[in-house]
Enzyme design. Structure first.
Site, PDB file in Angstrom:
ATOM      1  N   GLU A  37       0.750  -1.197  -0.122  1.00 44.97           N
ATOM      2  CA  GLU A  37      -0.055   0.125  -0.005  1.00 44.97           C
ATOM      3  C   GLU A  37       1.024   1.313   0.269  1.00 44.97           C
ATOM      4  O   GLU A  37       1.698   1.411   0.987  1.00 44.97           O
ATOM      5  CB  GLU A  37      -0.935  -0.036   1.208  1.00 44.97           C
ATOM      6  CG  GLU A  37      -1.854   1.075   1.213  1.00 44.97           C
ATOM      7  CD  GLU A  37      -2.860   1.129   2.472  1.00 44.97           C
ATOM      8  OE1 GLU A  37      -2.688   0.152   3.380  1.00 44.97           O
ATOM      9  OE2 GLU A  37      -3.631   2.286   2.516  1.00 44.97           O
ATOM     10  N   ARG A 263       5.174 -12.525  10.012  1.00 42.82           N
ATOM     11  CA  ARG A 263       5.881 -11.137   9.625  1.00 42.82           C
ATOM     12  C   ARG A 263       7.297 -11.243  10.196  1.00 42.82           C
ATOM     13  O   ARG A 263       7.421 -11.884  11.252  1.00 42.82           O
ATOM     14  CB  ARG A 263       5.313  -9.968  10.427  1.00 42.82           C
ATOM     15  CG  ARG A 263       3.839  -9.894   9.755  1.00 42.82           C
ATOM     16  CD  ARG A 263       3.269  -8.820  10.718  1.00 42.82           C
ATOM     17  NE  ARG A 263       3.775  -7.304  10.346  1.00 42.82           N
ATOM     18  CZ  ARG A 263       3.121  -6.607   9.261  1.00 42.82           C
ATOM     19  NH1 ARG A 263       2.072  -7.259   8.676  1.00 42.82           N
ATOM     20  NH2 ARG A 263       3.582  -5.395   9.150  1.00 42.82           N
ATOM     21  N   LYS A 273       4.662   0.813   9.120  1.00 38.59           N
ATOM     22  CA  LYS A 273       4.774   2.058   8.593  1.00 38.59           C
ATOM     23  C   LYS A 273       4.210   3.340   9.291  1.00 38.59           C
ATOM     24  O   LYS A 273       4.818   4.317   9.303  1.00 38.59           O
ATOM     25  CB  LYS A 273       4.014   1.837   7.183  1.00 38.59           C
ATOM     26  CG  LYS A 273       4.866   1.571   6.055  1.00 38.59           C
ATOM     27  CD  LYS A 273       4.063   1.196   4.854  1.00 38.59           C
ATOM     28  CE  LYS A 273       3.305   0.149   4.778  1.00 38.59           C
ATOM     29  NZ  LYS A 273       2.243  -0.020   3.421  1.00 38.59           N
TER      30      LYS A 273
HETATM   31  P1  ATP Z   1       2.916  -2.172   7.869  1.00 39.47           P
HETATM   32  O1  ATP Z   1       2.183  -2.665   9.035  1.00 39.47           O
HETATM   33  O2  ATP Z   1       4.161  -1.577   8.148  1.00 39.47           O
HETATM   34  O3  ATP Z   1       1.961  -0.798   7.233  1.00 39.47           O
HETATM   35  P2  ATP Z   1       1.687  -3.621   5.862  1.00 39.47           P
HETATM   36  O4  ATP Z   1       1.453  -4.933   5.746  1.00 39.47           O
HETATM   37  O5  ATP Z   1       0.468  -2.911   6.104  1.00 39.47           O
HETATM   38  O6  ATP Z   1       2.851  -3.238   6.917  1.00 39.47           O
HETATM   39  P3  ATP Z   1       1.704  -3.422   3.002  1.00 39.47           P
HETATM   40  O7  ATP Z   1       2.111  -2.246   2.048  1.00 39.47           O
HETATM   41  O8  ATP Z   1       0.476  -3.727   2.776  1.00 39.47           O
HETATM   42  O9  ATP Z   1       2.067  -3.003   4.498  1.00 39.47           O
HETATM   43  O10 ATP Z   1       2.677  -4.662   2.598  1.00 39.47           O
HETATM   44  C1  ATP Z   1       2.867  -5.146   1.435  1.00 39.47           C
HETATM   45  C2  ATP Z   1       3.586  -6.498   1.689  1.00 39.47           C
HETATM   46  O11 ATP Z   1       4.435  -6.861   2.532  1.00 39.47           O
HETATM   47  C3  ATP Z   1       2.182  -7.266   2.394  1.00 39.47           C
HETATM   48  O12 ATP Z   1       2.158  -8.580   1.346  1.00 39.47           O
HETATM   49  C4  ATP Z   1       2.692  -7.823   3.659  1.00 39.47           C
HETATM   50  O13 ATP Z   1       2.314  -8.940   3.852  1.00 39.47           O
HETATM   51  C5  ATP Z   1       4.320  -7.837   3.604  1.00 39.47           C
HETATM   52  N1  ATP Z   1       4.900  -7.160   4.592  1.00 39.47           N
HETATM   53  C6  ATP Z   1       4.522  -6.178   5.602  1.00 39.47           C
HETATM   54  N2  ATP Z   1       5.309  -6.082   6.544  1.00 39.47           N
HETATM   55  C7  ATP Z   1       6.041  -7.249   6.651  1.00 39.47           C
HETATM   56  C8  ATP Z   1       6.879  -8.005   7.701  1.00 39.47           C
HETATM   57  N3  ATP Z   1       7.238  -7.392   8.781  1.00 39.47           N
HETATM   58  N4  ATP Z   1       7.163  -8.956   7.353  1.00 39.47           N
HETATM   59  C9  ATP Z   1       7.112  -9.968   6.381  1.00 39.47           C
HETATM   60  N5  ATP Z   1       6.411  -9.121   5.305  1.00 39.47           N
HETATM   61  C10 ATP Z   1       5.477  -7.950   5.662  1.00 39.47           C
HETATM   62 MG    MG Z   2      -1.112  -3.936   4.624  1.00 40.80          MG
END
Ligand code: ATP
Ligand code: MG
Length: 561
Positions: A37, A263, A273
């Protein structure tokens, strides 16, 4: 064995893909995707997901899409889109075809919402958010049907059209799927499909004033792109039944299967983020690319190499559960890569002048040394002159210091200058306040690359830079941003644990003159000091500026234990 030679451990996702390929499921094709995102910069957790998705596609001769999950116009920006594209490429990956956007499919989502309405599977609901949450119940208590659940198909079509045309106010109503308000899985209790948001979108501009929910969009994006293996993190496990419900009830072109893994969490590190944004917004750090940030941009500026990051990610388990990885393991992977690939150079961080009395004023002798002790990487040349700098910590007047403990220069004794002469400290000069100002020394002739005569025993080898031919530089020393092992998990909040000494800027350090030609982002091992990188933006021949990437060994372990 060095890290880069290590064999990737296998994992359950790879095993599933291998089996699908063997069984010719999806016609033997492998299509994965990385779906960020664009509401912030990518962090080390995303790097793991990138390495996994792009890495598996590469390994099986498949393709990996980069798709922005841009269903939430309020928090998303073009700056984030651009930074994410840059990061993926910098990590060494290339997405298949053009970059994709969830917003490319808004027309399809809209048509599919109408499809659900026509089949009696979606309805416009006027409950306020508070009422809706009351009707939703709790995990332990079933929800109740909304009073708007039985609206006719015609009424729903008409209201949804009016939502789309901007005739209704934000918050006036939402479109919901008609699933099951009594389901033990809260995600199945008539989830929201569309909201009215009178906001402009970075890709579609003012075209829409209704936006699909993440849950409605995400699975369908995968189906449209014919993703074969949709890999995501564990928190989406409970959403899978809903995604499957959409696949069952919509005319989708394919049925992706979702697989969840834990994660990546790192000790001493924030990987959210939202919280990283808070550090930026509250100016705790200088920006998303501050070298202390665990963002890909930050790590890059710090001097972490793409290869080091990839080696670390590839060595991580991909498991059905979470867990915390020691940040020292990450640092070690980066250090291993730099040790193997960074040329050696000399820099004096805390200079004290040494005047070599038996060397002629104005004379310059060129000393050469291999750029790398093990690998063929050429040589570097360092001018040796009558006046040089050594580090203040490399000199002592205390001759009672044991030779074992203090392998440096002591008054009245000898030390070897790296790649140059053996010298003896003869005398010290102090300023009015008694502070050491200068060391008078003499060199032992004929000792460049040759052992000194019998009876002369240098205590050790130290680094140096010519005071007349060397150049001045700014050096930024970084340490961990948080003093707490789990800054995220503390009651007081992570901001309480920011390390006040995570950045020290040293002006007036001395570097060997060749270093002014360093290219931005070029890494070096400064002998005996650690790994440093020429700053990506601030380094120039006029203002040499280097960031400390990491020390030569893990000093943090001994600090805390
Ligand atoms: P955040 O919590 O940091 O905002 P998010 O999951 O909301 O992370 P996205 O932009 O949706 O952020 O993430 C893109 C991809 O990265 C998704 O497939 C998510 O599962 C993966 N991802 C995000 N954080 C992690 C992590 N800590 N370890 C492994 N994969 C991750
Ligand atoms: Mg997400």
């Amino acid at each position: 064995m060095s890290n880069s030679d290590s064999i990737r451990p296998t994992n359950f996702v790879r095993d599933i893909i291998q089996k699908d390929v063997n069984d010719n499921v999806h016609g033997g094709k492998v299509i994965t995707r990385f779906p960020p995102e664009p509401n912030g910069y990518l962090h080390v957790g995303h790097a793991k997901s990138i390495c996994l998705n792009f890495g598996l596609a590469e390994e099986f001769g498949g393709q990996c899409n980069l798709r922005f999950d841009d269903t939430n116009p309020g928090k998303e920006e073009q700056e984030f889109v651009d930074s994410i594209k840059e990061d993926v490429q910098w990590l060494g990956f290339q997405w298949s075809g053009e970059v994709r956007y969830a917003s490319d499919y808004f027309d399809t989502f809209y048509a599919w919402a109408i499809h659900l309405i026509k089949n009696g599977k979606a309805y416009v609901c006027d409950l306020s958010p508070e009422q809706a949450s009351e009707y939703r119940g709790w995990a332990t208590q079933p929800g109740k049907d909304s009073p708007f659940r039985d609206r006719s198909v015609e009424e729903n079509l008409d209201l949804f059209e009016r939502m789309k045309n901007g005739e209704l106010d934000e918050g006036a109503c939402v479109l919901r799927a008609k699933v099951d308000m009594t389901s033990p899985n809260m995600n199945m209790r008539d989830p929201i499909l569309y909201r009215i948001r009178k906001e402009s979108h970075h890709q579609t501009g003012g075209k829409w004033c209704i936006y699909p929910s993440y849950d409605f969009a995400h699975g369908q994006e995968d189906a449209i792109e014919e993703i074969t293996h949709s890999i995501c993190t564990l928190e989406f496990q409970d959403h899978r039944p809903l995604y499957d419900w959409f696949l069952d009830n919509l005319p989708v072109p394919s049925r992706p299967h979702q697989y969840e893994f834990g994660r990546l969490n790192l000790s001493y590190t924030i990987t959210s983020k939202r919280k990283l944004k808070q550090l930026v917004d509250e100016k705790v750090v200088a920006g998303w690319d501050d070298p202390r940030m665990p963002t890909v941009h930050g790590m890059r500026r710090r001097g972490f190499t793409a290869r080091g990051i990839r080696n670390f990610c590839d060595g991580l388990p991909v498991a059905k559960s979470g867990g915390v990885v020691d940040v020292a393991q990450f640092e070690a992977a980066v250090r291993d890569d730099l040790n193997e690939n960074a040329p050696r150079a000399m820099c004096v961080l805390d200079p004290v002048k040494v005047v070599i009395s038996n060397m002629e004023e104005g004379a310059v002798e060129q000393m050469t040394a291999p750029a790398h002790p093990q690998r063929e990487m050429g040589t570097h040349t360092m001018p040796f002159t009558r006046e040089i700098y050594i580090d203040r910590a490399d000199f002592s007047e205390d001759s009672s210091l044991s030779r074992k403990k203090f392998k440096r220069l002591v008054l009245g004794e000898w030390v070897r200058l790296r790649s140059a002469y053996v010298i003896k400290a003869d005398e010290v000069i102090r300023d009015a306040s008694g502070e050491l100002q200068e060391i008078r020394a003499s060199l032992v002739p004929g000792t460049v690359g040759i052992n000194p005569p019998e009876g002369i025993k240098p205590r050790g080898v130290i680094h140096w830079v010519s005071a007349t031919e060397g150049k001045q530089a700014t050096i930024r020393l970084y340490d961990r941003l948080f003093l707490n092992e789990a800054p995220d998990a503390t009651d007081e909040g992570f901001l309480k644990y920011v390390n006040p000494e995570s950045l020290k800027v040293l002006e007036g350090c001395w570097i060997e003159p060749g270093l002014i030609d360093a290219q931005p982002e070029q890494s070096f091992q400064f002998e005996r000091e650690g790994y440093f990188v020429a700053d990506r933006f601030d380094h120039s021949a006029e203002h040499p500026t280097f960031n400390k990437t990491i020390g030569l060994r893990d000093t943090w372990a001994s600090k805390t234990n």
